[in-house]
Scaffold this motif. Structure first.
Motif, PDB file in Angstrom:
ATOM      1  N   UNK A  95       0.836  -1.208   0.000  1.00 46.30           N
ATOM      2  CA  UNK A  95       0.000   0.000   0.000  1.00 46.30           C
ATOM      3  C   UNK A  95       0.868   1.254   0.000  1.00 46.30           C
ATOM      4  N   UNK A  96       1.957   1.235   0.775  1.00 48.15           N
ATOM      5  CA  UNK A  96       2.843   2.395   0.830  1.00 48.15           C
ATOM      6  C   UNK A  96       3.488   2.689  -0.508  1.00 48.15           C
ATOM      7  N   UNK A  97       3.891   1.631  -1.218  1.00 43.48           N
ATOM      8  CA  UNK A  97       4.548   1.818  -2.515  1.00 43.48           C
ATOM      9  C   UNK A  97       3.581   2.382  -3.557  1.00 43.48           C
ATOM     10  N   UNK A  98       2.299   2.002  -3.460  1.00 45.22           N
ATOM     11  CA  UNK A  98       1.314   2.479  -4.437  1.00 45.22           C
ATOM     12  C   UNK A  98       0.779   3.863  -4.075  1.00 45.22           C
ATOM     13  N   UNK A  99       0.457   4.053  -2.795  1.00 47.24           N
ATOM     14  CA  UNK A  99      -0.177   5.300  -2.380  1.00 47.24           C
ATOM     15  C   UNK A  99       0.824   6.414  -2.111  1.00 47.24           C
ATOM     16  N   UNK A 100       2.015   6.048  -1.643  1.00 49.42           N
ATOM     17  CA  UNK A 100       3.056   7.038  -1.333  1.00 49.42           C
ATOM     18  C   UNK A 100       4.364   6.616  -1.995  1.00 49.42           C
ATOM     19  N   UNK A 101       4.410   6.624  -3.314  1.00 47.42           N
ATOM     20  CA  UNK A 101       5.588   6.093  -4.015  1.00 47.42           C
ATOM     21  C   UNK A 101       6.887   6.782  -3.642  1.00 47.42           C
ATOM     22  N   UNK A 102       6.816   8.032  -3.253  1.00 46.66           N
ATOM     23  CA  UNK A 102       8.046   8.743  -2.903  1.00 46.66           C
ATOM     24  C   UNK A 102       8.572   8.405  -1.534  1.00 46.66           C
ATOM     25  N   UNK A 103       7.666   8.163  -0.579  1.00 43.01           N
ATOM     26  CA  UNK A 103       8.085   7.934   0.801  1.00 43.01           C
ATOM     27  C   UNK A 103       7.501   6.632   1.362  1.00 43.01           C
ATOM     28  N   UNK A 104       7.021   5.761   0.496  1.00 42.47           N
ATOM     29  CA  UNK A 104       6.392   4.522   0.956  1.00 42.47           C
ATOM     30  C   UNK A 104       7.307   3.677   1.812  1.00 42.47           C
ATOM     31  N   UNK A 105       8.566   3.534   1.400  1.00 45.32           N
ATOM     32  CA  UNK A 105       9.517   2.717   2.154  1.00 45.32           C
ATOM     33  C   UNK A 105       9.801   3.332   3.518  1.00 45.32           C
ATOM     34  N   UNK A 106       9.950   4.654   3.549  1.00 44.73           N
ATOM     35  CA  UNK A 106      10.186   5.338   4.825  1.00 44.73           C
ATOM     36  C   UNK A 106       8.993   5.132   5.754  1.00 44.73           C
ATOM     37  N   UNK A 107       7.781   5.283   5.230  1.00 38.62           N
ATOM     38  CA  UNK A 107       6.580   5.077   6.028  1.00 38.62           C
ATOM     39  C   UNK A 107       6.536   3.659   6.586  1.00 38.62           C
ATOM     40  N   UNK A 108       6.948   2.684   5.797  1.00 38.64           N
ATOM     41  CA  UNK A 108       6.958   1.281   6.214  1.00 38.64           C
ATOM     42  C   UNK A 108       7.828   1.086   7.455  1.00 38.64           C
ATOM     43  N   UNK A 109       9.041   1.613   7.415  1.00 42.39           N
ATOM     44  CA  UNK A 109       9.961   1.409   8.531  1.00 42.39           C
ATOM     45  C   UNK A 109       9.578   2.257   9.743  1.00 42.39           C
ATOM     46  N   UNK A 110       9.031   3.441   9.520  1.00 44.22           N
ATOM     47  CA  UNK A 110       8.558   4.257  10.644  1.00 44.22           C
ATOM     48  C   UNK A 110       7.428   3.537  11.363  1.00 44.22           C
ATOM     49  N   UNK A 111       6.517   2.929  10.605  1.00 40.74           N
ATOM     50  CA  UNK A 111       5.406   2.193  11.205  1.00 40.74           C
ATOM     51  C   UNK A 111       5.914   1.032  12.057  1.00 40.74           C
ATOM     52  N   UNK A 112       6.970   0.354  11.578  1.00 41.93           N
ATOM     53  CA  UNK A 112       7.538  -0.761  12.336  1.00 41.93           C
ATOM     54  C   UNK A 112       8.174  -0.268  13.631  1.00 41.93           C
ATOM     55  N   UNK A 113       8.902   0.850  13.557  1.00 46.31           N
ATOM     56  CA  UNK A 113       9.527   1.413  14.761  1.00 46.31           C
ATOM     57  C   UNK A 113       8.470   1.770  15.797  1.00 46.31           C
ATOM     58  N   UNK A 114       7.392   2.402  15.355  1.00 41.50           N
ATOM     59  CA  UNK A 114       6.313   2.780  16.270  1.00 41.50           C
ATOM     60  C   UNK A 114       5.672   1.543  16.887  1.00 41.50           C
ATOM     61  N   UNK A 115       5.424   0.529  16.065  1.00 40.91           N
ATOM     62  CA  UNK A 115       4.788  -0.688  16.557  1.00 40.91           C
ATOM     63  C   UNK A 115       5.646  -1.373  17.617  1.00 40.91           C
ATOM     64  N   UNK A 116       6.957  -1.491  17.351  1.00 42.36           N
ATOM     65  CA  UNK A 116       7.838  -2.153  18.308  1.00 42.36           C
ATOM     66  C   UNK A 116       8.047  -1.307  19.562  1.00 42.36           C
ATOM     67  N   UNK A 117       7.924   0.007  19.418  1.00 44.46           N
ATOM     68  CA  UNK A 117       8.018   0.867  20.597  1.00 44.46           C
ATOM     69  C   UNK A 117       6.814   0.641  21.514  1.00 44.46           C
ATOM     70  N   UNK A 118       5.638   0.425  20.890  1.00 43.88           N
ATOM     71  CA  UNK A 118       4.426   0.198  21.666  1.00 43.88           C
ATOM     72  C   UNK A 118       4.329  -1.243  22.161  1.00 43.88           C
ATOM     73  N   UNK A 119       4.791  -2.188  21.350  1.00 41.04           N
ATOM     74  CA  UNK A 119       4.750  -3.605  21.716  1.00 41.04           C
ATOM     75  C   UNK A 119       6.131  -4.211  21.485  1.00 41.04           C
ATOM     76  N   UNK A 120       7.063  -4.022  22.403  1.00 42.18           N
ATOM     77  CA  UNK A 120       8.444  -4.495  22.202  1.00 42.18           C
ATOM     78  C   UNK A 120       8.572  -6.005  22.056  1.00 42.18           C
ATOM     79  N   UNK A 121       7.599  -6.770  22.529  1.00 43.58           N
ATOM     80  CA  UNK A 121       7.639  -8.220  22.392  1.00 43.58           C
ATOM     81  C   UNK A 121       6.917  -8.710  21.143  1.00 43.58           C
ATOM     82  N   UNK A 122       6.470  -7.775  20.291  1.00 44.91           N
ATOM     83  CA  UNK A 122       5.787  -8.145  19.075  1.00 44.91           C
ATOM     84  C   UNK A 122       4.283  -8.264  19.270  1.00 44.91           C
ATOM     85  N   UNK A 123       3.598  -8.546  18.166  1.00 42.76           N
ATOM     86  CA  UNK A 123       2.138  -8.614  18.191  1.00 42.76           C
ATOM     87  C   UNK A 123       1.619  -9.704  19.108  1.00 42.76           C
ATOM     88  N   UNK A 124       2.267 -10.872  19.070  1.00 41.39           N
ATOM     89  CA  UNK A 124       1.785 -12.002  19.857  1.00 41.39           C
ATOM     90  C   UNK A 124       2.888 -12.641  20.676  1.00 41.39           C
TER      91      UNK A 124
END
Length: 259
Positions: free
Chosen positions: A226-255
Motif C-alpha cells: 500500500x505504501x509503494x502504491x499510495x506514497x511512491x516517494x516515501x512509501x519505504x520510509x513510512x513502512x519502517x517508521x510504522x515498524x519502529x512505532x509498533x515495536x516501541x508500543x509492543x516491544x515483544x511483538x504482536x503475539x
C-alpha cells in the motif's frame, strides 16, 4: 527462525542454498522441476543437520552479540560458495511453463505461480500449527525452548529436539526460497538483501509465535504494498517508521510474550 529464540541471521542462507540447488539441477543437469525441488529441499536439510551438529549446537549458548557474529559469518560463507560456483547474477530455477499461466478468479487474474505460493503458505502454516500444538514433539520443543535444563531432567532428548526443529526450519526456508523465487529472485546475495525483512517479520510477530509471524507477514506485506502504491516517494520510509512505532508500543511483538 524465531521459534528457537536464537538470532539466526543465516536463515535466509538456507533459502539461497535451496534455490541454487534447483537452479543447478534444472538448468545444468536437465532434471524436472518437481524432482529437483524435492532433492534440493532434502539436500538443504542434510546440510543443516551437519551445521547444527558442528556449529549451531555451540552457538545456542552464545549471547546475542555472539549469535549475530557467528551466524553472519555463516551467511558470508554461503554467499561466497554460491558466488564461486554459480556467479552473482540472478539464478533461473527452470520452473514449469504452467507457473506463468493466468488464472481468472472472477475478481482478479493471477499467475498460477501466485496461487501455488498462497496455497503452499497456508499449508505450511497449518502444518506448523498442528506440529506445535497437537503433537508430542511440539510439547517437547516448547518445553526445551522454555527451560532446556528442566526438559532434559524430565527425560526429553533436547539435543535431538533442537536438531529436528532446526532441520525442519532450514527445509522450510528452502521451500520458501524456491517457491518464492519469482517474487524474491535467487542470487548470491539473497540472504543479505532480504535479511532485514526476515528479522522484521520475526520481531513484529513475536519470538516463538507461529501465528504472530503469519499475522506480521500478512500485515507488513499489505502495509509495504500500500505504501509503494499510495506514497511512491516515501512509501519505504513510512513502512519502517510504522515498524519502529509498533515495536516501541509492543516491544515483544504482536503475539510475543515477555521472556
Amino acid at each position: 527462525m524465531g521459534l528457537m529464540r536464537i538470532i539466526n541471521l543465516a536463515h535466509g542462507g538456507f533459502a539461497l542454498l535451496g534455490g541454487a540447488a534447483v537452479h543447478l539441477l534444472t538448468t545444468r543437469l536437465d532434471v524436472a522441476f518437481i524432482p529437483a525441488f524435492l532433492v534440493a529441499v532434502l539436500a538443504v536439510v542434510l546440510v543443516s543437520v551437519l551445521l547444527e551438529r558442528l556449529l549451531y549446537r555451540h552457538i545456542y549458548g552464545f549471547n546475542e552479540l555472539g549469535q549475530v557474529l557467528a551466524t553472519i559469518g555463516i551467511v558470508f560463507i554461503m554467499i561466497a560458495t554460491v558466488n564461486l560456483f554459480l556467479g552473482s547474477t540472478i539464478l533461473p530455477l527452470g520452473a514449469p511453463a504452467i507457473f506463468t499461466t493466468p488464472i481468472d478468479l472472477g475478481f482478479r487474474t493471477l499467475p498460477f505461480h501466485r496461487l501455488v505460493v498462497i496455497i503452499s503458505g497456508l499449508l505450511v502454516l497449518a502444518g506448523l500449527w498442528l506440529l506445535m500444538e497437537k503433537t508430542r514433539f511440539g510439547i517437547y520443543l516448547r518445553a526445551a525452548v522454555d527451560n532446556r535444563i528442566a526438559a532434559a531432567s524430565l527425560g526429553i532428548n533436547t539435543p535431538l529436539v533442537y536438531l529436528v526443529a532446526f532441520a525442519t526450519g532450514a527445509g522450510l526456508a528452502a521451500v520458501g526460497g524456491i517457491l518464492g523465487a519469482e517474487l524474491l529472485p535467487i542470487e548470491a546475495y539473497y540472504p543479505l538483501r532480504y535479511m532485514v525483512l526476515f528479522l522484521i517479520v520475526v520481531s513484529v510477530g513475536g519470538l516463538g509465535s507461529i501465528s504472530g509471524s503469519f499475522l506480521a507477514s500478512i500485515s507488513l506485506g499489505i502495509l509495504d504494498t500500500a505504501g509503494r502504491y499510495l506514497l511512491p516517494g516515501i512509501g519505504t520510509i513510512f513502512f519502517f517508521v510504522a515498524i519502529v512505532v509498533l515495536l516501541a508500543l509492543r516491544p515483544n511483538g504482536l503475539m510475543g510474550k515477555a521472556q
